[in-house]
Structures are given as C-alpha cells and as structure tokens.
Motif scaffolding. Structure first.
Motif, PDB file in Angstrom:
ATOM      1  N   MET A 128      -2.411  -8.100   2.073  1.00 25.81           N
ATOM      2  CA  MET A 128      -2.098  -6.824   2.681  1.00 25.81           C
ATOM      3  C   MET A 128      -1.313  -5.998   1.662  1.00 25.81           C
ATOM      4  O   MET A 128      -0.468  -6.519   0.948  1.00 25.81           O
ATOM      5  CB  MET A 128      -1.283  -7.033   3.957  1.00 25.81           C
ATOM      6  N   ASP A 129      -1.610  -4.727   1.628  1.00 23.44           N
ATOM      7  CA  ASP A 129      -0.942  -3.836   0.693  1.00 23.44           C
ATOM      8  C   ASP A 129       0.545  -3.739   1.047  1.00 23.44           C
ATOM      9  O   ASP A 129       0.921  -3.761   2.214  1.00 23.44           O
ATOM     10  CB  ASP A 129      -1.605  -2.462   0.791  1.00 23.44           C
ATOM     11  N   LYS A 130       1.388  -3.646   0.020  1.00 28.70           N
ATOM     12  CA  LYS A 130       2.839  -3.624   0.248  1.00 28.70           C
ATOM     13  C   LYS A 130       3.271  -2.403   1.042  1.00 28.70           C
ATOM     14  O   LYS A 130       4.192  -2.496   1.869  1.00 28.70           O
ATOM     15  CB  LYS A 130       3.583  -3.671  -1.079  1.00 28.70           C
ATOM     16  N   THR A 131       2.608  -1.271   0.852  1.00 30.72           N
ATOM     17  CA  THR A 131       2.995  -0.069   1.612  1.00 30.72           C
ATOM     18  C   THR A 131       2.631  -0.216   3.079  1.00 30.72           C
ATOM     19  O   THR A 131       3.383   0.212   3.956  1.00 30.72           O
ATOM     20  CB  THR A 131       2.325   1.180   1.020  1.00 30.72           C
ATOM     21  N   LYS A 132       1.483  -0.851   3.341  1.00 21.67           N
ATOM     22  CA  LYS A 132       1.086  -1.081   4.735  1.00 21.67           C
ATOM     23  C   LYS A 132       2.039  -2.059   5.407  1.00 21.67           C
ATOM     24  O   LYS A 132       2.403  -1.892   6.573  1.00 21.67           O
ATOM     25  CB  LYS A 132      -0.342  -1.602   4.809  1.00 21.67           C
ATOM     26  N   LEU A 133       2.427  -3.082   4.675  1.00 20.12           N
ATOM     27  CA  LEU A 133       3.362  -4.066   5.206  1.00 20.12           C
ATOM     28  C   LEU A 133       4.711  -3.417   5.508  1.00 20.12           C
ATOM     29  O   LEU A 133       5.302  -3.647   6.572  1.00 20.12           O
ATOM     30  CB  LEU A 133       3.535  -5.220   4.225  1.00 20.12           C
TER      31      LEU A 133
END
Length: 73
Positions: free
Chosen positions: A1-6
């Motif tokens: 999962m992308d860090k910004t989404k997380l």
C-alpha cells in the motif's frame, strides 16, 4: 500500500475516534455525572413500507453479484 494512502487511512481512523470521543463528552451535563442510558430513549428507526421495492432491489443486487462472479456463461 502506498505510504500516502496509509497515512490518509490512519488519519481518517484517528479523526473518527476523536469525533466519537467528543460526542461522548457532550453527553456529560454541567454537574459532571454522565447521563444514564435509561434517561435517553433511542428513537425507533422507521423502515420503509414498500416491500415490493425492497424485494426488487434485492433481486437486482443478487443478479449483479452473479454476473460479477461470472456465473452466467
């Protein structure tokens, strides 16, 4: 999962928890004692009386699920 989404998901969870805690804090009156559960009566949820419409929507959703699961060839 992308860090910004997380990070966005975690921020959303914390915001939800914060608002629920604030809402719980508003149930405490000036005296400092929380309102008892018996004093606040929840309002009944009114269900729609259109059983034909509910049945039709349910049938459509079931057919869409079957199509998505590729049951029809």
């Amino acid at each position: 999962m992308d860090k910004t989404k997380l990070a966005a998901a975690i921020a959303a969870v914390f915001a939800y928890i914060k608002t629920s805690e604030e809402a719980a804090g508003h149930s405490v009156p000036e005296g400092g004692e929380p309102v008892s559960a018996q004093a606040v009566q929840p309002q009944p949820v009114l269900q729609p009386g259109n059983s034909w419409g509910i049945s039709g929507r349910q049938t459509h959703m079931q057919a869409n699920a079957m199509i998505q699961l590729r049951m029809f060839k």
